[in-house]
Design an enzyme around this catalytic site. Structure first.
Site, mmCIF file in Angstrom:
data_model
loop_
_atom_site.group_PDB
_atom_site.id
_atom_site.type_symbol
_atom_site.label_atom_id
_atom_site.label_comp_id
_atom_site.label_asym_id
_atom_site.label_seq_id
_atom_site.Cartn_x
_atom_site.Cartn_y
_atom_site.Cartn_z
ATOM 1 N N CYS A 177 8.944 -28.221 0.143
ATOM 2 C CA CYS A 177 9.824 -28.538 1.276
ATOM 3 C C CYS A 177 9.520 -29.949 1.786
ATOM 4 O O CYS A 177 8.451 -30.508 1.538
ATOM 5 C CB CYS A 177 9.685 -27.510 2.388
ATOM 6 N N ASP A 215 24.302 -8.332 15.373
ATOM 7 C CA ASP A 215 23.835 -7.012 15.800
ATOM 8 C C ASP A 215 24.651 -6.578 17.006
ATOM 9 O O ASP A 215 25.402 -7.356 17.582
ATOM 10 C CB ASP A 215 22.334 -7.007 16.066
ATOM 11 N N CYS A 271 6.164 -30.381 3.799
ATOM 12 C CA CYS A 271 4.942 -30.481 2.993
ATOM 13 C C CYS A 271 4.907 -31.767 2.170
ATOM 14 O O CYS A 271 3.825 -32.272 1.851
ATOM 15 C CB CYS A 271 4.818 -29.261 2.078
ATOM 16 N N GLY A 281 23.750 -5.122 20.000
ATOM 17 C CA GLY A 281 23.136 -4.897 21.305
ATOM 18 C C GLY A 281 22.260 -3.666 21.284
ATOM 19 O O GLY A 281 21.589 -3.349 22.267
ATOM 20 N N CYS A 293 4.067 -26.067 -1.980
ATOM 21 C CA CYS A 293 5.400 -26.011 -1.364
ATOM 22 C C CYS A 293 6.111 -27.346 -1.558
ATOM 23 O O CYS A 293 5.520 -28.415 -1.380
ATOM 24 C CB CYS A 293 5.270 -25.687 0.124
ATOM 25 N N ASP A 297 15.967 -9.154 8.230
ATOM 26 C CA ASP A 297 15.976 -10.283 9.164
ATOM 27 C C ASP A 297 14.808 -10.156 10.118
ATOM 28 O O ASP A 297 14.246 -9.066 10.284
ATOM 29 C CB ASP A 297 17.266 -10.267 9.996
ATOM 30 N N HIS A 312 9.707 -25.417 7.638
ATOM 31 C CA HIS A 312 8.788 -24.990 6.585
ATOM 32 C C HIS A 312 8.769 -23.476 6.415
ATOM 33 O O HIS A 312 8.850 -22.968 5.291
ATOM 34 C CB HIS A 312 7.364 -25.478 6.870
ATOM 35 N N ASP A 319 23.892 1.475 18.660
ATOM 36 C CA ASP A 319 23.026 2.625 18.369
ATOM 37 C C ASP A 319 21.920 2.723 19.405
ATOM 38 O O ASP A 319 21.781 1.858 20.277
ATOM 39 C CB ASP A 319 22.422 2.513 16.960
#
Length: 379
Positions: free
Chosen positions: A312, A94, A315, A96, A310, A272, A341, A148
């Protein structure tokens, strides 16, 4: 029509959702995509190896923070953000611009740019549209954003017009500087940003201008800045509809399943947010049945996983009781496991989203997912 930057794969027949591929210098990115935020070239409490293991293809870094510390010259010397951090996939940086919004007491805006007072040592730094492009080029960003002016919910129309005019002028200057850098061999792309606060006529004006720049992609800014959810949804749908369909669209700063799925349903490709990892550090886990606060006493003797569905490694290997213990004792591992997670959960959700779009059932997927998520029936 596809471009060298973006290939559209499939349009969902039940919504405006679509799948695609971003073709970036450090590898292709499947869309729609959630991008973890690594403000200081690191996603907090998680290693680059874990990010690769989960399957992320792009993360963010913050120009303002990396410029102040360790400095853009050092990052360039190290081989850009990729060489400095060891993350070999893509970086979006980004500009700023969000700090113009969030650090309003530490900056002064003029036609020339933004004069910041460093939150670290009080020193003053001028960010111009050109200098921000130059810094992000030093970072070797795969996607960089224009500088911006973002305005919050409740800003007057007069102030919103002023901010939009500034953003528009800065986009022209950023584009000219980016083209110079491309001529010098820089491979990354630039996204201009649609602003206009919550005034539809200003959004129309900004969208028309941004589309006229004919950049490889573009961003929708100024949403999720304090407005009610219904206003977010209305302005998101309105803005997305007036933008060209053939360009990838990025809505900045959204990271909850409801906001993400609403964006996808309106044809948005990228988003994001710091929320998944920030929530993790505060003991809040994403589950299919809503947010689970591990600090609750009812989990003291609970030897089940965070989310039974889940897959992952958190988990599969750790219990709620143990994770609660880590959080209550302020162990560093608590933030690491919770961050893993939460990011796994969102990345897996995006895999499901892309499959649902491919099979023309995104609308039903969205409705079923949110019905269960919002019910919050965590057992």
């Amino acid at each position: 029509m596809d471009s060298p930057f973006f290939t559209q794969l499939h349009d969902d027949t039940t919504s405006s959702a679509r799948t695609g591929v971003l073709h970036l210098p450090h590898g292709d990115v499947q869309t729609p995509v959630f991008m973890p935020v690594g403000t200081n070239a690191t996603v907090k409490a998680i290693t680059k190896d874990d990010l690769e293991e989960i399957g992320f293809q792009i993360i963010l870094a913050n120009t303002y923070h990396m410029y102040l510390r360790p400095g853009s010259d050092l990052v360039e010397e190290a081989g850009g953000l990729h060489g400095f951090s060891g993350w070999k996939r893509n970086f979006l940086t980004d500009s700023g611009g969000f700090q113009v919004f969030s650090l309003s007491k530490l900056r002064n805006i003029s036609d020339k740019g933004v004069l910041f007072q460093s939150h670290i040592d009080g020193s003053r730094h001028l960010f111009t549209p050109e200098s921000v492009v130059d810094v992000q080029t030093q970072f070797n960003s795969d996607i960089q954003m224009q500088l911006d002016v973002c305005t919050g919910w409740g800003t007057s129309k007069e102030e919103s017009v002023k901010a939009l005019n500034t953003t528009t002028a800065w986009a022209k200057r950023a584009l000219a500087e980016w083209k110079k850098k491309r001529d010098e061999g820089y491979k990354g792309t630039l996204f201009p940003i649609v602003q206009g606060n919550f005034f539809k006529d200003l959004r129309d004006k900004s969208a028309e201008f941004v589309a006229s720049l004919d950049t490889p992609g573009l961003a929708i800014g100024g949403l999720s800045v304090g407005e009610p959810a219904d206003v977010y949804m209305e302005l998101l749908e309105y803005t997305a509809k007036v933008l060209p369909r053939d360009k990838p669209k990025y809505v900045m700063g959204i990271g909850t399943p409801d906001y993400i799925l609403e964006a996808v349903s309106n044809g948005v490709d990228m988003f994001d947010c710091v929320l998944p990892t920030r929530n993790a550090r505060n003991g809040s886990y994403f589950t299919r049945d809503g947010f689970l606060s591990i600090k609750q006493e009812r989990f003291m003797h609970d030897f089940g996983p965070i989310d039974k569905e889940c897959h992952c490694k958190v988990c599969q290997n750790y219990t709620r009781a143990y994770l609660r213990h880590l959080y209550k004792d302020q162990e560093i591992l608590s933030a690491m496991l919770a961050s893993y997670h939460n990011l796994y959960f969102l990345n897996n959700m995006m895999k499901e989203v892309r499959l649902a779009i491919q099979e023309d059932r995104f609308a039903s997927y969205k409705d079923a997912f949110l019905k269960r998520f919002k019910a919050g029936n965590i057992q």
